[in-house]
Design a protein around this motif. Structure first.
Motif, PDB file in Angstrom:
ATOM      1  N   HIS A 196       0.845  -1.206   0.000  1.00  0.00           N
ATOM      2  CA  HIS A 196       0.000   0.000   0.000  1.00  0.00           C
ATOM      3  C   HIS A 196       0.877   1.251   0.000  1.00  0.00           C
ATOM      4  O   HIS A 196       0.603   2.213  -0.741  1.00  0.00           O
ATOM      5  CB  HIS A 196      -0.929  -0.019   1.218  1.00  0.00           C
TER       6      HIS A 196
ATOM      7  N   LYS B  52       2.372   1.636  -3.389  1.00  0.00           N
ATOM      8  CA  LYS B  52       1.345   2.149  -4.310  1.00  0.00           C
ATOM      9  C   LYS B  52       1.148   3.636  -4.078  1.00  0.00           C
ATOM     10  O   LYS B  52       1.065   4.418  -5.035  1.00  0.00           O
ATOM     11  CB  LYS B  52       0.047   1.371  -4.080  1.00  0.00           C
ATOM     12  N   SER B  53       1.100   4.017  -2.789  1.00  0.00           N
ATOM     13  CA  SER B  53       0.935   5.453  -2.473  1.00  0.00           C
ATOM     14  C   SER B  53       2.123   6.248  -3.003  1.00  0.00           C
ATOM     15  O   SER B  53       1.952   7.326  -3.613  1.00  0.00           O
ATOM     16  CB  SER B  53       0.815   5.675  -0.976  1.00  0.00           C
TER      17      SER B  53
ATOM     18  N   GLN C 235       4.120   5.407  -5.441  1.00  0.00           N
ATOM     19  CA  GLN C 235       4.076   5.429  -6.905  1.00  0.00           C
ATOM     20  C   GLN C 235       3.052   6.446  -7.399  1.00  0.00           C
ATOM     21  O   GLN C 235       3.315   7.187  -8.363  1.00  0.00           O
ATOM     22  CB  GLN C 235       3.736   4.033  -7.465  1.00  0.00           C
ATOM     23  N   ASP C 236       1.911   6.477  -6.744  1.00  0.00           N
ATOM     24  CA  ASP C 236       0.887   7.476  -7.120  1.00  0.00           C
ATOM     25  C   ASP C 236       1.419   8.896  -6.920  1.00  0.00           C
ATOM     26  O   ASP C 236       1.253   9.778  -7.786  1.00  0.00           O
ATOM     27  CB  ASP C 236      -0.387   7.270  -6.288  1.00  0.00           C
TER      28      ASP C 236
END
Length: 183
Positions: A126, A129-130, A132-133
């Motif tokens: 998570h 992902k955060s 990367q975002d």
């Protein structure tokens, strides 16, 4: 004398009759004796054969007893060996149960660790992902800022003002790699 002679003859006749009777009785008794002896002899032979047979049976039973005693001793030895083996197997079984309990405890600990690591992995995924975002957002923001700077530089170049020199400096600031190539 004739009378005496007649009496003697009568006595002799009686004696003869008695002797014959006694001889018959004697012969009969001898026969009975022989029969009794034969019967006794046959009974003795029969009893001797029974005794011999019984002695043979006793010898057979003695041999069987000896064999059974040796088998009994062998079975006792086997029973002792089996009892010892059973005790060892029982101890091994107890050891295996204890080891199995330890393995179950280790497995439960590993499950807890696995679940914890799975949770941490999900958390880290998570986070990745955060990040990367956020990276995508920052790259877009950087591209947007870069396009604005380039647009400003193009406007300054179009205006052709005296500040062209400043525009070149700004352009060099925006693209330092291009200015290094020119130099």
């Amino acid at each position: 004398m004739l009378e005496q002679l007649q009496r003697l003859q009568t006595h002799i006749g009686v004696l003869k009759t008695r002797i014959e009777t006694l001889e018959k009785e004697n012969a009969s008794l001898l026969k009975d004796k022989d029969n009794s002896e034969e019967q006794a002899h046959s009974q003795i032979s029969h009893k001797n054969s029974l005794i011999t047979q019984k002695q043979d049976e006793i010898e057979n039973l003695t041999e069987q007893l000896t064999q059974l005693q040796s088998q009994h001793a062998s079975l006792n030895t086997d029973a002792t060996a089996l009892a010892e083996r059973y005790a060892r197997l029982e101890k091994s079984c107890t050891d295996l149960k204890n080891r199995f309990q330890e393995i179950l405890a280790e497995r439960n600990e590993l499950r807890v660790i696995k679940e914890k690591m799975a949770n941490e992995t999900r958390h880290h995924l998570h986070d990745i992902k955060s990040l990367q975002d956020e990276r995508e957002r920052l790259i877009q923001k950087n591209e947007h800022a870069k396009s604005k700077v380039e647009a400003i530089i193009q406007r300054l170049a179009i205006l052709g003002t005296e500040q062209d020199h400043h525009a070149q400096e700004i352009q060099q600031l925006a693209h330092p790699s291009e200015s290094n190539e020119e130099v």
